[in-house]
Design a protein around this motif. Structure first.
Motif, short mmCIF file in Angstrom:
data_model
loop_
_atom_site.label_atom_id
_atom_site.label_comp_id
_atom_site.label_asym_id
_atom_site.label_seq_id
_atom_site.Cartn_x
_atom_site.Cartn_y
_atom_site.Cartn_z
N ALA A 168 -37.28 59.67 -37.39
CA ALA A 168 -38.73 59.39 -37.53
C ALA A 168 -39.01 57.96 -37.11
O ALA A 168 -40.02 57.69 -36.45
N ARG A 222 -38.94 57.81 -33.39
CA ARG A 222 -40.17 58.38 -32.85
C ARG A 222 -41.33 57.39 -32.95
O ARG A 222 -42.20 57.34 -32.08
N ALA A 223 -41.29 56.57 -33.98
CA ALA A 223 -42.36 55.57 -34.17
C ALA A 223 -42.13 54.32 -33.33
O ALA A 223 -42.95 53.42 -33.33
N SER A 240 -44.46 52.64 -37.30
CA SER A 240 -45.53 52.50 -36.29
C SER A 240 -46.37 51.27 -36.58
O SER A 240 -46.63 50.46 -35.71
N TYR A 244 -42.39 57.27 -40.43
CA TYR A 244 -43.11 57.22 -39.16
C TYR A 244 -44.33 56.30 -39.27
O TYR A 244 -44.54 55.41 -38.43
N ASN A 245 -45.11 56.49 -40.32
CA ASN A 245 -46.32 55.67 -40.48
C ASN A 245 -46.00 54.19 -40.62
O ASN A 245 -46.62 53.34 -39.99
#
Ligand code: MN
Length: 380
Positions: A208, A211-212, A181, A177-178
């Motif tokens: 994930a 989601r990002a 993003s 995710y990080n």
């Protein structure tokens, strides 16, 4: 706010790269047709530069005139792209390693060489009217700043998206995710998730990534793929639908059929416990669960068996309860009152323990005939 998410299925490329798996061209065509029929948006059909049968299969898939976009896998090499063009594809994945460990030891090159190659190849592909996904092989182990530089170089050359490859499957959903993003923030490039299942997190990592902000997920049927496999098509689509709440517009009712077909074609049996399409997913034995589902399917089911082409099954074994025995017999139009069913149950349970498995319906009926209906040997 919610972006549309597309499935790019790579059963025919990364799936076939599974050690020991070979599809015939006929099987490849069948798989492509099935994927198209259920509404998969893009199909990675193979590697044209391999020539021979592989190239023929891709050309044959192009000839089907499917609705799905067909994407071909290439090295960022002009001759590879020319071979893809010969197959008539409108989209190419240009793949090159982005981690230093690969650049130094596999390619024996420099980061600059990688950037130069992806730029040149992307420009050539774009000049030939192709949709271009640039693949960052081993992106998860790359210096993430360099990966962004790579993505920006490709974007400048006209690339349409970046495939983020967790080639050795070493990310977790939080890291994913990080990183995704940040990458999207830095590059504003569309991102596709390509995740491997080495630690059992391929599907979670794909979600994930979505989601990002990732808009493509590269999947395979049954999660086929190198080593522990890739993100599984059925898992990603159903998790997106049931957990995330996003319907990708894919007809999931053929999932079991697709799973079985690919299991046969790949000579890989389907484990009963396989998520989504395993034969045990809607099979009930233990008393609490079976009785719960008999009363209200939602008590243990998040989606219905019909949603994925399975059937709900009730089996009788060591953990069965009285209501299950009654329900099983009722399937065969026998009515057994509670009292009698309670006395019959221990017989079924001990038979199950002796056999170290659940009983086939025939075995339940046989016992019922001899111990209950027949009456002769019936004693408690
Ligand atoms: Mn892969």
């Amino acid at each position: 706010m919610t972006k549309k998410v597309f499935i790019d299925d790579t059963t025919l490329r990364d799936g076939e790269q599974t050690a020991g798996v070979v599809f015939t061209n006929e099987e490849k065509i069948t798989i492509a047709k099935m994927l198209d029929a259920i509404g998969v948006h893009q199909i990675e059909a193979g590697i044209p530069a391999m020539g021979g049968d592989e190239k023929e299969a891709i050309c044959a898939i192009m000839d089907l005139g499917l609705k799905a976009s067909i994407i071909a896998w290439n090295r960022p090499v002009i001759s590879d792209i020319k071979t893809s063009l010969e197959c008539g594809v409108k989209a190419v994945a240009l793949s090159i390693s982005t981690s230093d460990i690969h650049i130094q030891h596999k390619l024996r090159q420099t980061r600059k060489w990688v950037l130069d190659n992806i730029r040149t190849a992307t420009e050539f592909a774009k000049n030939n009217g192709l949709y271009v996904s640039v693949n960052g092989e081993d992106a998860s182990r790359a210096d993430q700043d360099f990966l962004a530089e790579y993505a920006l170089a490709a974007k400048e050359a006209g690339a349409d998206r970046l495939r983020y490859c967790d080639t050795v499957g070493v990310m977790d959903p939080f890291i994913t995710y990080n990183r995704i993003s940040r990458l999207i923030d830095k590059t504003s490039l569309e991102v596709e998730m390509h995740t491997h299942n080495d630690f059992g997190m391929a599907t979670a990592n794909s979600l994930a990534g979505v989601r990002a902000g990732a808009t493509y997920v590269n999947t395979t049927i049954n999660g086929l793929g190198e080593r522990a496999g890739n993100a599984c098509l059925e898992e990603v689509v159903m998790a997106m639908k049931c957990i995330v709440g996003t319907d990708l517009g894919i007809d999931t009712t053929k999932f079991r059929e697709l799973s079985e077909y690919v299991a046969r074609a790949s000579h890989r049996s389907l484990p009963p416990s396989k998520p989504i399409t395993g034969s045990n997913v809607f099979t009930y034995e233990s008393q609490g669960r079976a009785e719960g589902v008999l009363t209200d399917t939602a008590s243990y089911e998040v989606f219905s068996p019909e949603d994925v082409g399975l059937e709900r099954r009730l089996i009788i074994g060591k953990y069965s309860g009285v209501a299950c025995v009654q329900a099983k017999l009722a399937q065969y139009r026998y009515f057994l009152p509670f009292e009698e069913a309670s006395r019959f149950l221990p017989l079924l349970q001990s038979r199950s323990i002796d056999l170290k498995r659940a009983l086939y319906d025939e075995e339940v009926l046989e016992l019922y005939e001899s111990k209950v209906a027949g009456g002769r040997k019936w004693k408690f």
